[in-house]
Design a protein around this motif. Structure first.
Motif, short mmCIF file in Angstrom:
data_model
loop_
_atom_site.label_atom_id
_atom_site.label_comp_id
_atom_site.label_asym_id
_atom_site.label_seq_id
_atom_site.Cartn_x
_atom_site.Cartn_y
_atom_site.Cartn_z
N LEU A 57 45.65 35.67 35.33
CA LEU A 57 44.32 36.26 35.74
C LEU A 57 44.02 36.00 37.09
O LEU A 57 43.16 36.64 37.98
N ASP A 58 44.31 34.91 37.73
CA ASP A 58 44.27 34.82 39.30
C ASP A 58 44.79 35.67 40.07
O ASP A 58 44.42 36.09 41.08
N ARG A 61 42.91 38.76 39.44
CA ARG A 61 41.58 38.84 40.18
C ARG A 61 41.62 39.20 41.42
O ARG A 61 40.73 39.72 42.22
N GLU A 64 41.98 43.19 41.79
CA GLU A 64 40.72 43.77 41.31
C GLU A 64 39.65 43.44 42.37
O GLU A 64 38.84 44.43 42.69
N GLN A 65 39.48 42.38 42.87
CA GLN A 65 38.59 41.98 43.87
C GLN A 65 38.56 42.88 45.22
O GLN A 65 37.78 43.34 45.83
#
Length: 246
Positions: A57-58, A61, A64-65
């Motif tokens: 997820l990190d 993320r 995606e950010q």
């Protein structure tokens, strides 16, 4: 440099400023430019990162950010990629694969990935099949309380299996008919569970997501709540930027 540099993805040059993001192990994310390519990276705090849910997820993320921040052309790199120095990246990636990397970035420009996973209830589908097909139901009922030959058992079982497969194929084709025309490219992956019947990723124009969402809502209504549809309306385009395809 500790354990080296952890890489997240590649952007086309130039990137005007350093991102204010945290990556794995809460390390700040930086950018480094090699020729036409800008790499997102952080200092690796481990020799090897386990593919845990948190680490995955990190990793995602960060990508995606960056996309949410306006960098709509992004080539994600596979999880767990650690390099010793930038010379390694140049000699093993950017120099030998310069043109394919540029091609991938051009393909991804202005596009995003969305994903659709379809689940159904096999027992409920079998019950509906029997209600809709009385002749097949009658054949199945012969199995109860009678001594049937092995050939009869196999034939009835195959008939039911084929009818269930047809129902599944009809659902999948309905989704293909509605969603594929919106997509630039489609990747159909293997189902992940016994109740999942379809698992697809779509590369779509950035601003076409609302249309895709509306079409999925219409499909949900079309099948009258028979399906459980998991729709991911935004993710880094992993399915359309695999380095093993270079």
């Amino acid at each position: 440099m500790g354990y080296g540099l952890y890489l997240y993805g590649i952007l086309p040059a130039p990137v005007p400023r350093e991102p204010r993001l945290q990556g794995l192990d809460q390390q700040p994310v930086h950018v480094h430019t090699i020729e036409d390519f800008v790499f997102l990276y952080s200092e690796a705090q481990q020799e090897r990162y386990l593919a845990s849910r948190r680490n995955l997820l990190d990793h995602e993320r960060v990508l995606e950010q960056m996309m949410h921040a306006g960098y709509r052309t992004l080539l994600p790199l596979q999880f767990g990629l650690i390099i010793e120095d930038w010379e390694t990246v140049a000699t093993q990636l950017t120099i030998p694969h310069h043109d394919p990397l540029n091609h991938l970035l051009q393909k991804l420009a202005g596009h995003r990935e969305v994903g659709v996973k379809i689940f159904w209830d096999p027992a409920a589908e079998l019950q509906m099949l029997m209600e809709e097909n009385q002749s097949l139901k009658a054949e199945r009922d012969q199995l109860e309380g009678k001594n049937l030959s092995m050939d009869q058992v196999v034939r009835i079982g195959q008939s039911i299996e084929q009818a269930i497969q047809n129902r599944q194929d009809n659902i999948i084709q309905a989704f293909r008919t509605q969603l594929n025309p919106v997509a630039i490219e489609v990747v159909e992956n293997a189902p992940l569970t016994e109740t999942m019947i379809y698992n697809a990723a779509y590369l779509i124009p950035w601003d076409a997501e609302a249309e895709v969402s509306d079409r999925i809502d219409a499909l949900d209504q079309q099948f009258g709540g028979r399906l459980r549809i998991r729709y991911n309306n935004f993710t880094a385009p992993f399915n359309f930027a695999r380095l093993d395809q270079l």
